[in-house]
Design a protein around this motif. Structure first.
Motif, short mmCIF file in Angstrom:
data_model
loop_
_atom_site.label_atom_id
_atom_site.label_comp_id
_atom_site.label_asym_id
_atom_site.label_seq_id
_atom_site.Cartn_x
_atom_site.Cartn_y
_atom_site.Cartn_z
N PRO A 75 29.48 41.82 41.37
CA PRO A 75 29.66 42.38 42.70
C PRO A 75 30.61 43.56 42.67
O PRO A 75 31.60 43.56 41.94
CB PRO A 75 30.28 41.20 43.48
N LYS A 76 30.32 44.56 43.46
CA LYS A 76 31.17 45.74 43.54
C LYS A 76 32.36 45.45 44.44
O LYS A 76 32.25 44.77 45.44
CB LYS A 76 30.39 46.94 44.10
N GLN A 77 33.51 46.01 44.07
CA GLN A 77 34.69 45.86 44.89
C GLN A 77 35.33 47.22 45.10
O GLN A 77 35.27 48.09 44.24
CB GLN A 77 35.70 44.93 44.21
N GLU A 78 35.95 47.36 46.26
CA GLU A 78 36.65 48.60 46.55
C GLU A 78 38.01 48.56 45.88
O GLU A 78 38.79 47.63 46.05
CB GLU A 78 36.83 48.77 48.07
N ALA A 79 38.30 49.56 45.09
CA ALA A 79 39.62 49.63 44.46
C ALA A 79 40.65 50.07 45.48
O ALA A 79 40.38 50.91 46.33
CB ALA A 79 39.59 50.61 43.29
N LYS A 80 41.83 49.49 45.41
CA LYS A 80 42.94 49.89 46.25
C LYS A 80 44.05 50.37 45.32
O LYS A 80 44.94 49.60 44.94
CB LYS A 80 43.43 48.73 47.11
N PRO A 81 43.96 51.62 44.89
CA PRO A 81 44.88 52.09 43.85
C PRO A 81 46.34 51.97 44.25
O PRO A 81 46.72 52.24 45.38
CB PRO A 81 44.49 53.57 43.68
N LEU A 82 47.14 51.51 43.30
CA LEU A 82 48.58 51.49 43.48
C LEU A 82 49.05 52.93 43.52
O LEU A 82 48.54 53.79 42.82
CB LEU A 82 49.22 50.77 42.31
N GLU A 83 50.04 53.20 44.38
CA GLU A 83 50.60 54.55 44.40
C GLU A 83 51.38 54.77 43.11
O GLU A 83 52.41 54.14 42.86
CB GLU A 83 51.52 54.71 45.63
N ASN A 98 35.52 49.06 31.09
CA ASN A 98 36.46 50.18 31.11
C ASN A 98 36.80 50.58 32.54
O ASN A 98 37.98 50.80 32.88
CB ASN A 98 35.87 51.38 30.37
N MET A 99 35.78 50.67 33.39
CA MET A 99 36.02 51.02 34.78
C MET A 99 36.85 49.96 35.49
O MET A 99 37.76 50.26 36.28
CB MET A 99 34.69 51.24 35.50
N GLU A 100 36.55 48.68 35.21
CA GLU A 100 37.29 47.59 35.83
C GLU A 100 38.75 47.59 35.37
O GLU A 100 39.66 47.38 36.17
CB GLU A 100 36.64 46.24 35.48
N LEU A 101 38.97 47.83 34.09
CA LEU A 101 40.34 47.83 33.58
C LEU A 101 41.14 48.97 34.18
O LEU A 101 42.32 48.78 34.54
CB LEU A 101 40.34 47.93 32.05
N ASN A 102 40.53 50.13 34.34
CA ASN A 102 41.23 51.24 34.99
C ASN A 102 41.64 50.87 36.41
O ASN A 102 42.78 51.13 36.83
CB ASN A 102 40.35 52.49 35.01
N ARG A 103 40.73 50.22 37.14
CA ARG A 103 41.03 49.82 38.52
C ARG A 103 42.14 48.78 38.56
O ARG A 103 43.09 48.89 39.35
CB ARG A 103 39.77 49.27 39.19
N ILE A 104 42.06 47.77 37.68
CA ILE A 104 43.06 46.71 37.67
C ILE A 104 44.43 47.26 37.29
O ILE A 104 45.46 46.89 37.88
CB ILE A 104 42.62 45.59 36.71
N TRP A 105 44.46 48.17 36.32
CA TRP A 105 45.72 48.79 35.93
C TRP A 105 46.34 49.54 37.11
O TRP A 105 47.55 49.45 37.37
CB TRP A 105 45.48 49.73 34.76
N ARG A 106 45.52 50.28 37.86
CA ARG A 106 46.04 51.02 39.00
C ARG A 106 46.56 50.08 40.08
O ARG A 106 47.55 50.38 40.75
CB ARG A 106 44.96 51.94 39.57
N GLU A 107 45.90 48.95 40.26
CA GLU A 107 46.31 48.01 41.30
C GLU A 107 47.57 47.25 40.93
O GLU A 107 48.39 46.95 41.80
CB GLU A 107 45.18 47.03 41.60
N THR A 108 47.72 46.90 39.67
CA THR A 108 48.85 46.06 39.27
C THR A 108 50.08 46.85 38.84
O THR A 108 51.21 46.35 38.95
CB THR A 108 48.45 45.13 38.11
N GLY A 109 49.89 48.04 38.32
CA GLY A 109 51.02 48.81 37.81
C GLY A 109 51.58 48.28 36.51
O GLY A 109 52.67 48.68 36.09
N THR A 110 50.84 47.40 35.82
CA THR A 110 51.29 46.83 34.55
C THR A 110 51.27 47.88 33.44
O THR A 110 50.37 48.71 33.37
CB THR A 110 50.37 45.66 34.15
N THR A 111 52.27 47.85 32.59
CA THR A 111 52.28 48.69 31.39
C THR A 111 51.25 48.14 30.41
O THR A 111 51.24 46.94 30.13
CB THR A 111 53.67 48.67 30.74
#
Length: 280
Positions: free
Chosen positions: A4-12, A198-211
């Motif tokens: 399922p597609k999800q809307e990314a909510k990028p971390l600032e 790859n796309m999912e990991l980019n989104r998750i990284w932006r949302e969590t701010g994890t190093t």
């Protein structure tokens, strides 16, 4: 299986410039590290004089030929190996043994076949003795974040390879680690699933701010995902060059691969590695 597609909510995020990185305590600090393994017939130097600072919230990829010490470097950061010389720090604290505050994702998901997806994720909470209510809340959030809704009660044999890796990623992120180490996590996946991950990991990284510190043999994966790409030499592994990718944190896959910044960085990395040293 179609996810399922999800809307990314990028971390600032305000990515740090090269100058800014030196002004904050690195999330990961590797200083003049060498690793030598003693064998029966000879000693092997896996890493030599490696220094690298990774800023909080930064995504750094490690590329290089097989056997150059990329995975060894991750094990040093995790405290699973001790350097022969030099030191490793996490958040300014010297790593002296196994670190339980980091997250680690391997090439194989290594799920327990008799546990559902949810219970595989919760295994992390049981080991860490996390409060049950907090763990359940965190699992629910991660399942939504990774698009596993509807599959939380499925067993590993009922999940595709990509979905199994999503479960492994949820498990690694359950305790909200400040640093996530990833060792070829998508190497066993088919090309289309790998692109999606790859796309999912980019989104998750932006949302969590994890190093994130990622080991990969794929040049395109490294450039698409990372703020910086560390290019390593053949063994004994040293840092040949660190490439600033220069892309915005939010990256649409197809459009990004056509960007001049992407093409220039990928071409430069290929030149550094040589055609025989890495593959895409």
């Amino acid at each position: 299986m179609t996810m399922p597609k999800q809307e990314a909510k990028p971390l600032e995020r305000d990515p740090l410039s090269s100058g800014d990185r030196g002004a904050v305590t690195p999330a990961v600090g590797v200083s003049d590290v060498s690793v030598r393994f003693r064998g029966k017939n000879r000693d092997v130097t896996a890493l030599r004089d490696v220094s690298l600072d990774v800023a909080p919230g930064e995504f750094v990829a490690l590329v290089g030929p097989s056997g150059c010490g990329k995975s060894t470097l991750l094990k040093l950061v995790a405290g699973l190996l001790k350097p022969s010389t030099g030191e490793v720090r996490l958040g300014g604290e010297q790593v002296k043994g196994p670190r339980h505050d980091i997250g680690y994702v391997f090439q194989r998901a290594a799920l327990l076949e008799w546990r559902s997806a949810r219970r595989n994720i919760l295994l992390q909470a049981e080991i860490r003795k996390m409060p049950a209510a907090r763990a359940r809340e965190r699992v629910d959030a991660l399942i939504r974040m990774t698009g596993l809704d509807g599959f939380e009660d499925a067993y590993p044999h009922e999940l595709s390879g990509g979905m199994q890796q999503r479960v492994a990623l949820c498990r690694a992120l359950l305790h909200e680690p400040p640093v996530l180490l990833m060792d070829e996590p998508f190497g066993a996946l088919d090309a289309l699933t790998r692109e999606q991950m790859n796309m999912e990991l980019n989104r998750i990284w932006r949302e969590t701010g994890t190093t994130v510190l990622l080991v990969t043999h794929s040049i395109s994966e490294a450039v698409y995902l990372a703020d910086r790409v560390v290019v390593m030499s053949p063994r004994p592994g040293t840092i040949t060059e660190i490439i600033e990718v220069g892309l915005d944190a939010e990256r649409e896959y197809g459009e990004t691969l056509g960007r001049p910044e992407f093409r220039d960085a990928a071409a430069h990395i290929r030149d550094l590695l040589g055609a025989a040293s890495a593959h895409d």
